[in-house]
Design an enzyme around this catalytic site. Structure first.
Site, PDB file in Angstrom:
ATOM      1  N   ARG A 170       0.692  -1.287   0.058  1.00  0.00           N
ATOM      2  CA  ARG A 170       0.056   0.025  -0.005  1.00  0.00           C
ATOM      3  C   ARG A 170       0.912   1.234  -0.114  1.00  0.00           C
ATOM      4  O   ARG A 170       1.981   1.000   0.453  1.00  0.00           O
ATOM      5  CB  ARG A 170      -0.848  -0.024   1.238  1.00  0.00           C
ATOM      6  CG  ARG A 170      -2.040  -1.099   1.114  1.00  0.00           C
ATOM      7  CD  ARG A 170      -2.660  -0.974   2.508  1.00  0.00           C
ATOM      8  NE  ARG A 170      -2.146  -1.164   3.757  1.00  0.00           N
ATOM      9  CZ  ARG A 170      -1.734  -0.195   4.466  1.00  0.00           C
ATOM     10  NH1 ARG A 170      -2.196   0.979   4.197  1.00  0.00           N
ATOM     11  NH2 ARG A 170      -1.463  -0.488   5.593  1.00  0.00           N
TER      12      ARG A 170
ATOM     13  N   LYS B 285      -8.407  -2.443   1.434  1.00  0.00           N
ATOM     14  CA  LYS B 285      -8.264  -1.770   2.668  1.00  0.00           C
ATOM     15  C   LYS B 285      -9.168  -0.297   2.528  1.00  0.00           C
ATOM     16  O   LYS B 285      -9.487   0.344   3.402  1.00  0.00           O
ATOM     17  CB  LYS B 285      -6.791  -1.513   2.797  1.00  0.00           C
ATOM     18  CG  LYS B 285      -5.936  -2.718   3.447  1.00  0.00           C
ATOM     19  CD  LYS B 285      -6.771  -3.162   4.785  1.00  0.00           C
ATOM     20  CE  LYS B 285      -5.919  -4.515   5.527  1.00  0.00           C
ATOM     21  NZ  LYS B 285      -6.519  -4.878   6.408  1.00  0.00           N
TER      22      LYS B 285
ATOM     23  N   HIS C  50     -10.658  -4.108  13.281  1.00  0.00           N
ATOM     24  CA  HIS C  50      -9.474  -4.849  12.564  1.00  0.00           C
ATOM     25  C   HIS C  50      -8.960  -6.041  13.397  1.00  0.00           C
ATOM     26  O   HIS C  50      -8.151  -5.673  14.293  1.00  0.00           O
ATOM     27  CB  HIS C  50      -8.434  -3.651  12.198  1.00  0.00           C
ATOM     28  CG  HIS C  50      -7.272  -4.327  11.441  1.00  0.00           C
ATOM     29  ND1 HIS C  50      -6.039  -4.062  11.630  1.00  0.00           N
ATOM     30  CD2 HIS C  50      -7.375  -5.246  10.374  1.00  0.00           C
ATOM     31  CE1 HIS C  50      -5.196  -4.736  10.797  1.00  0.00           C
ATOM     32  NE2 HIS C  50      -6.141  -5.484  10.084  1.00  0.00           N
TER      33      HIS C  50
ATOM     34  N   SER D 254       1.059  -6.669  12.600  1.00  0.00           N
ATOM     35  CA  SER D 254       1.819  -7.731  12.142  1.00  0.00           C
ATOM     36  C   SER D 254       2.757  -8.363  12.853  1.00  0.00           C
ATOM     37  O   SER D 254       3.457  -7.851  13.808  1.00  0.00           O
ATOM     38  CB  SER D 254       2.488  -7.063  10.861  1.00  0.00           C
ATOM     39  OG  SER D 254       3.355  -7.861  10.119  1.00  0.00           O
TER      40      SER D 254
ATOM     41  N   LYS E 188      -1.690 -12.870  15.096  1.00  0.00           N
ATOM     42  CA  LYS E 188      -3.402 -12.765  15.215  1.00  0.00           C
ATOM     43  C   LYS E 188      -4.145 -13.808  14.203  1.00  0.00           C
ATOM     44  O   LYS E 188      -4.909 -14.498  14.421  1.00  0.00           O
ATOM     45  CB  LYS E 188      -3.592 -11.522  14.383  1.00  0.00           C
ATOM     46  CG  LYS E 188      -5.161 -11.237  14.287  1.00  0.00           C
ATOM     47  CD  LYS E 188      -5.346  -9.904  13.895  1.00  0.00           C
ATOM     48  CE  LYS E 188      -5.267  -9.763  12.295  1.00  0.00           C
ATOM     49  NZ  LYS E 188      -5.552  -8.612  11.627  1.00  0.00           N
ATOM     50  N   THR E 189      -3.214 -14.155  13.020  1.00  0.00           N
ATOM     51  CA  THR E 189      -3.622 -15.115  11.945  1.00  0.00           C
ATOM     52  C   THR E 189      -3.766 -16.560  12.472  1.00  0.00           C
ATOM     53  O   THR E 189      -4.672 -17.345  12.334  1.00  0.00           O
ATOM     54  CB  THR E 189      -3.073 -14.903  10.465  1.00  0.00           C
ATOM     55  OG1 THR E 189      -3.416 -13.491  10.180  1.00  0.00           O
ATOM     56  CG2 THR E 189      -3.689 -15.836   9.693  1.00  0.00           C
TER      57      THR E 189
ATOM     58  N   ASP F  96      -9.692 -11.009   9.489  1.00  0.00           N
ATOM     59  CA  ASP F  96      -9.086  -9.724   9.458  1.00  0.00           C
ATOM     60  C   ASP F  96     -10.102  -8.413   9.546  1.00  0.00           C
ATOM     61  O   ASP F  96      -9.716  -7.538  10.381  1.00  0.00           O
ATOM     62  CB  ASP F  96      -8.676  -9.417   8.119  1.00  0.00           C
ATOM     63  CG  ASP F  96      -7.771  -8.191   7.706  1.00  0.00           C
ATOM     64  OD1 ASP F  96      -6.758  -8.094   8.875  1.00  0.00           O
ATOM     65  OD2 ASP F  96      -7.689  -7.361   6.891  1.00  0.00           O
TER      66      ASP F  96
ATOM     67  N   ARG G  41       1.588 -12.319  -1.267  1.00  0.00           N
ATOM     68  CA  ARG G  41       0.167 -12.774  -0.616  1.00  0.00           C
ATOM     69  C   ARG G  41      -0.570 -13.644  -1.189  1.00  0.00           C
ATOM     70  O   ARG G  41      -0.495 -13.935  -2.340  1.00  0.00           O
ATOM     71  CB  ARG G  41      -0.559 -11.164  -0.438  1.00  0.00           C
ATOM     72  CG  ARG G  41      -0.134 -10.269   0.272  1.00  0.00           C
ATOM     73  CD  ARG G  41      -0.386 -10.259   1.487  1.00  0.00           C
ATOM     74  NE  ARG G  41      -0.169  -9.063   2.624  1.00  0.00           N
ATOM     75  CZ  ARG G  41      -0.345  -8.703   3.584  1.00  0.00           C
ATOM     76  NH1 ARG G  41      -1.666  -9.642   4.088  1.00  0.00           N
ATOM     77  NH2 ARG G  41      -0.040  -7.943   4.446  1.00  0.00           N
TER      78      ARG G  41
END
Length: 701
Positions: free
Chosen positions: A188, A333, A352, A370, A374-375, A389, A454
């Site tokens: 981004r 996003k 988020h 990051s 979390k994932t 997410d 990704r």
């Protein structure tokens, strides 16, 4: 040389034709054969006669047209009328008119002339009727005379074909995923993202220090919009996706994405919620539209532009324009930011976070930046995945905003992330990965293009995903921090004010770099664990979170997945197995009945024991007192223990001395205080008491 009893010398081949005929067995025919056709002609009786005369006719039979699943608006069951050839159903005409309106230039009275279908197809297609313009003939442009083909909500298979035929750098990998490149931008561009500041947004949005919202005016937005629309209208074909955001049926948002690349269309097909044929037929006018002209740059001489890239959001017009970047994550996003604006207006909290649900219906939210896990932690084979997410928390419960997952691929391994590994199959988009040119096997360790590789895939590719992606109110709100300073405990129970404080702070720590001798960790704060995407002031989201947690009796937790026994370079990464045991204890409710003790400075409540977790790591200062008599063992272990788990070092070492621990703890507390100064002037509520409570919940020294 001998052949069939005859000899030949000197290259004389005059005999060969007759000799060859005599040498081969004769073909005999069956008179009056079963196959139709003249007698005495050789027939192939194995297959029935085909109904085509040319290869083109054969190809035309290869694909059949999908039958509509709902009656057409004229009551007929077919799109064919009379003998005039294929016609477009009324619903398709309505769609084309709607897309034409979306692509309309602001300087002309009509939208572009659109045709549904691939321009390379020879099939007849209907086009949208366009009302003749009242402008003088001299003002008609070339683009106003051409037709633009609309490829509307294509299937993944169709998008694969478009990408491989027409987009350089598109390949099918060994597992069936579509590998593609995002061009010069592989991430981004937050410094090039702008929001239109008008009378409404000036009062409602978060502006100034710490805010991700960079302002632009309405006129500049319209200049960029015109540039994007003119570019898209100049193409022979554009891709249009009509999809939804938010699985909550009462609060779903209709979005339209107009793009120039099949890659972008497939990406959004995966990431947004895919409509049923019935929903698509009655889609109507979208609530929000993205114009992705990322292959075309913005004009750097335009006001507010600082580069050839611009990502612009106009909340008043409900539009987003992308110029100068092909990175697909800008669309995902960008829409998340829009939801951060629209949902709170409906008293719905946008988050988020990851979200999963136990078999008994207990829901947990996972917040983390990051590298915090979390994932990994929200993906639990013993629990249903609601989403990884983006979520909403309404009066009805939680719902996933998206229809897919966007997972990091760098260093991906089957044994560490089996669900993500297995999800990379046909239909998945792989961004910027490197693969073997012959086998097409992906090397997930290769960073030649970028480290930010990704995979975008539909959420149903995860075996234990919950469809529809909704659940009851959360019981636990888990804030994850990877503390590389090594002073936060692995697990702390938070009161409501502490939950708000740490939610607003959004803390984690990153290692400064990989250069030799650089071991000092760097604190990172991101408000609401997603400052780059929020629109309102962080305290507004925090107040909504506290209100919902209080109403539903949810408990807040701070979980450190980072270092223990010392900072990065001297301490060790907390074992993933220990963190999973902690999360299991949160899910089971056993920690609600545990006994606790409070730490100094941060005032965190630490359980005295957690099943399956060594008690000496639960409170960092306790580890200090046990190392004084055996420092030689500590240094020996540092040299002889190169063991790693999924998160890094195994936990075998402790703080070298108490003074080092206290100095580091005070340093981190000071960083928290300094970061929070941005929010101290913002009052929550009429009397501001809640603001005072939140400030008091921070470190005290």
């Amino acid at each position: 040389m001998a052949g069939n009893g005859n000899e030949s010398t000197g290259g004389d081949f005059s005999f060969s034709a007759a000799a060859a005929r005599d040498a081969l067995p004769r073909i005999t025919t069956e008179k009056g054969g079963k196959s139709p056709g003249p007698a005495d002609v050789c027939q192939d009786d194995i297959a029935p006669r085909v109904n085509f005369q040319t290869i083109d006719e054969l190809h035309s039979l290869q694909k059949k047209r999908s039958a509509p699943t709902t009656p057409l608006r004229d009551g007929s069951a077919s799109g064919v009328s009379g003998t005039s050839g294929p016609t477009t159903p009324v619903s398709s005409e309505t769609m084309l008119q709607s897309v034409s309106a979306s692509l309309a230039s602001l300087t002309r009275e009509t939208g572009p002339k659109l045709i549904r279908g691939d321009p390379t197809s020879a099939a007849k297609v209907a086009h949208v009727p366009v009302t003749p313009t009242s402008l003088p003939a001299a003002d008609v442009s070339d683009s106003g005379l051409k037709f633009t083909h609309i490829l509307h909500n294509l299937s993944p298979a169709e998008l694969y074909e478009q990408a491989i035929k027409f987009e350089k750098g598109s390949f099918v990998t060994s597992t069936g995923a579509l590998a593609t490149l995002s061009g010069a931008k592989t991430g981004r561009s937050p410094k090039d993202k702008r929001v239109v500041k008008d009378d409404t947004t000036e009062a409602e949005l978060w502006w100034g220090k710490g805010s991700p919202n960079i302002e632009m005016d309405e006129k500049t937005f319209l200049v960029n919009r015109e540039r994007a629309v003119d570019y898209l209208n100049s193409l022979d074909k554009v891709f249009v996706n009509d999809q939804y955001l938010n699985w909550d049926p009462e609060n779903k948002i209709k979005v339209r994405i107009v793009s120039a690349r099949a890659y972008h269309s497939l990406f959004m097909h995966n990431m947004c919620i895919r409509p049923t044929p019935e929903e698509l037929e009655n889609f109507g006018t979208p609530d929000f539209t993205i114009y992705n002209a990322g292959k075309f740059p913005c004009n750097r001489f335009t006001h507010y532009m600082t580069s050839s890239t611009s990502v612009d959001i106009n909340l008043g017009r409900r539009e987003m324009v992308i110029l100068g970047t092909q990175y697909a994550g800008e669309m995902k996003k960008g829409l998340f930011g829009v939801m951060h604006y629209l949902m709170p207006k409906r008293k719905i909290l946008s988050l988020h976070s990851g979200c999963n649900m136990g078999k008994d219906g207990d829901v947990a939210l996972f917040f983390g930046l990051s590298g915090t896990g979390k994932t990994t932690l929200s993906t639990d084979h013993n629990r249903y995945l609601i989403g990884d997410d983006e979520h909403c928390w309404s009066e009805a419960g939680v719902s996933n905003i998206e229809g897919g997952c966007y997972a990091k691929c760098i260093d991906l391994a089957r044994d560490k992330e089996p669900d993500i590994w297995n999800a990379i199959k046909f239909g998945t988009v792989l961004e910027n990965v490197v693969f073997d040119e012959h086998t097409r096997e992906v090397d997930y360790t290769d960073k030649s293009v970028t480290e930010n590789t990704r995979a975008a895939y539909p959420i149903e590719y995860i075996p234990n995903s919950k469809i529809p992606c909704v659940g009851p109110h959360p019981k636990n709100v888990i804030l994850l921090a990877c503390d590389a300073f090594g002073v936060l405990p692995p697990i702390s129970k938070l009161n409501l004010a502490q939950t708000m404080y740490h939610f607003i702070s959004g803390y984690t720590a990153l290692v400064a770099g990989t250069e030799e001798g650089v071991k000092e960790p760097r604190a990172t704060f991101s408000a609401c664990f997603g400052a780059a995407f929020i629109m309102l002031h962080p305290t507004k989201y925090a107040a909504m979170l506290a209100e919902k947690m209080q109403a539903q009796g949810a408990t807040g937790w701070l979980v450190n997945t980072g270092w223990s026994g010392g900072s990065y370079g001297t301490g060790s990464r907390i074992k993933l197995a220990y963190t999973r045991k902690i999360i299991d204890a949160i899910h089971s409710g056993s920690l609600l009945n545990a006994s606790y003790r409070k730490t100094d400075i941060f005032g965190l409540e630490i359980p005295n024991e957690v099943e399956g977790v060594p008690s000496e790591i639960l409170e960092p200062i306790n580890a200090v007192s046990q190392i004084d008599s055996r420092k030689h063992i500590y240094f020996l272990l540092m040299k002889l223990t190169p063991l790693f788990d999924i998160f890094g070092y195994v936990c075998l070492v402790q703080w070298p001395d108490k003074m080092a621990y206290e100095d580091t703890l005070l340093k981190l507390a000071g960083l928290f205080k300094s970061n929070f100064e941005t929010f101290t002037s913002h009052k929550i509520g009429d009397d501001g008491k809640l603001t005072e409570e939140i400030l008091a919940a921070g470190p005290n020294f």
